[in-house]
Design a protein around this motif. Structure first.
Motif, PDB file in Angstrom:
ATOM      1  N   GLU A 113       0.973  -0.799  -0.075  1.00  0.00           N
ATOM      2  CA  GLU A 113       0.174  -0.313  -0.070  1.00  0.00           C
ATOM      3  C   GLU A 113       0.777   1.399   0.136  1.00  0.00           C
ATOM      4  OE1 GLU A 113      -3.531   2.304   2.135  1.00  0.00           O
ATOM      5  OE2 GLU A 113      -3.087   0.287   3.227  1.00  0.00           O
ATOM      6  N   THR A 114       1.728   0.563   1.084  1.00  0.00           N
ATOM      7  CA  THR A 114       3.329   2.553   0.630  1.00  0.00           C
ATOM      8  C   THR A 114       3.786   2.542  -0.357  1.00  0.00           C
ATOM      9  OG1 THR A 114       3.228   2.236   3.096  1.00  0.00           O
ATOM     10  CG2 THR A 114       5.248   3.577   1.682  1.00  0.00           C
ATOM     11  N   ASN A 136      -4.877  -7.886  -3.449  1.00  0.00           N
ATOM     12  CA  ASN A 136      -4.822  -6.204  -2.842  1.00  0.00           C
ATOM     13  C   ASN A 136      -4.895  -5.280  -4.648  1.00  0.00           C
ATOM     14  OD1 ASN A 136      -2.961  -6.348  -0.758  1.00  0.00           O
ATOM     15  ND2 ASN A 136      -1.500  -7.220  -2.238  1.00  0.00           N
ATOM     16  N   LEU A 139      -6.611  -1.752  -4.017  1.00  0.00           N
ATOM     17  CA  LEU A 139      -4.897  -0.502  -3.628  1.00  0.00           C
ATOM     18  C   LEU A 139      -4.960   0.246  -4.626  1.00  0.00           C
ATOM     19  CD1 LEU A 139      -2.676  -2.589  -1.778  1.00  0.00           C
ATOM     20  CD2 LEU A 139      -4.680  -0.772  -0.807  1.00  0.00           C
ATOM     21  N   GLN A 142      -6.861   3.967  -6.550  1.00  0.00           N
ATOM     22  CA  GLN A 142      -6.145   5.469  -7.006  1.00  0.00           C
ATOM     23  C   GLN A 142      -5.750   5.656  -8.086  1.00  0.00           C
ATOM     24  OE1 GLN A 142      -2.331   4.862  -4.211  1.00  0.00           O
ATOM     25  NE2 GLN A 142      -2.930   2.865  -4.338  1.00  0.00           N
TER      26      GLN A 142
END
Length: 316
Positions: A113-114, A136, A139, A142
């Motif tokens: 995520e980071t 994931n 994620l 975005q």
């Protein structure tokens, strides 16, 4: 020195024989031409094997076997040099730049995520993610407003753990299956200014067994055939799980990230003591005629045993 260690003449003789045989064995394994799973594994470890042979040669010199030790030392240095240094002259290119980043994330990377939030802010045209877990997928939301994607929609899934994000138009997407969903690669086409650039993305099996080794070779051979049958310019990118000096690396005559830049290692399995001697160059970009490498940087990527390749391509 050896007298102080209590090594007498017979012991020194046998030590010389052992070191000589070890050095010759390491060199033979590093350059063996056999078409076999284990033979290819040893070839992959050429730098490490030649480094071990170099140490043996230095010890032989210490044991006053000067000529033989020096000869072995020269062989090792000649063998190690092209693995450590790019001996060809670099060329400067100018023209429109296609910026690419590629990374094997590691399915269990807890920093995904980071990383994705950071990559969203970085400059790139095409971002290639490998070992991306379907868990994931949310994620990727975005990126929806700013990129084209492969691997986000349900109909695509995330085949072979590959996701590709693009800030230039992605005009063609295709999953090429060699063995149902178990073995294959991704073929994409991008509109870059007024040119169509074909990108093949692959992540062959890691050759940890004979069957995986055979599957890797099958996939690499299929990639090679597909690329050379492609009309127009093309790039092959991904964790190909093969070193450039393996006989199964089919692009000796092509331009590659490894061949056109400073030597790098991209896979480093050990957390500590990471160096060029403890890693392998198995992440690649390979370019057709009409594409040139302008710049390459290789950077660490937290949570992964791979490093990220960032490179700029000049499209003629």
């Amino acid at each position: 020195m050896f007298r102080a260690l209590g090594i007498n003449n017979p012991q020194r003789f046998f030590l010389r024989i052992i070191l000589l045989l070890a050095a010759l064995l390491f060199i033979a394994l590093a350059y063996n031409p056999l078409e076999h799973f284990y033979a290819d594994v040893f070839v992959s470890l050429r730098l490490q094997l030649l480094s071990a042979a170099l140490v043996c040669a230095l010890l032989l010199i210490t044991l006053k076997l000067f000529k033989l030790g020096a000869a072995l030392l020269l062989v090792c240095i000649v063998g190690v040099t092209p693995v450590l240094f790019n001996l060809s002259s670099s060329t400067s290119y100018s023209g429109p730049v296609l910026s690419v980043k590629q990374i094997n994330l590691n399915y269990s990377n807890k920093y995904i995520e980071t990383h994705l939030a950071t990559l969203l802010q970085k400059k790139w045209d095409v971002l290639i993610l490998q070992e991306f877990s379907d868990k994931n997928r949310n994620l990727l939301n975005q990126f929806l407003s700013t990129t084209d994607m492969f691997g986000y929609e349900e109909v695509e899934g995330i085949p072979y753990g590959i996701v590709v994000l693009s800030r230039i138009p992605m005009v063609y997407k295709h999953q090429v299956k060699l063995d149902a969903d178990r073995l294959g690669y991704i073929k994409l086409k991008f509109l870059f200014i007024d040119r169509i650039v074909t990108v093949f993305v692959a992540h062959p099996p890691s050759p940890r067994s004979r069957q995986h080794w055979q599957n890797r070779n099958t996939l690499l051979a299929a990639l090679n055939t597909a690329a050379h049958n492609e009309k127009g310019v093309w790039v092959i990118a991904g964790d190909l799980n093969i070193v450039p000096w393996s006989q199964y690396f089919n692009w000796d005559d092509s331009k590659t990230c490894y061949g056109e830049s400073e030597r790098y290692v991209s896979f480093m399995p050990f957390e500590r003591g990471r160096s060029i001697f403890t890693g392998l160059a198995i992440d690649h970009c390979i370019m057709s005629e009409g594409i040139n490498l302008q710049r390459l940087t290789v950077s660490d990527f937290k949570g992964s045993d791979h490093r990220m390749l960032s490179y700029d391509l000049i499209i003629d």
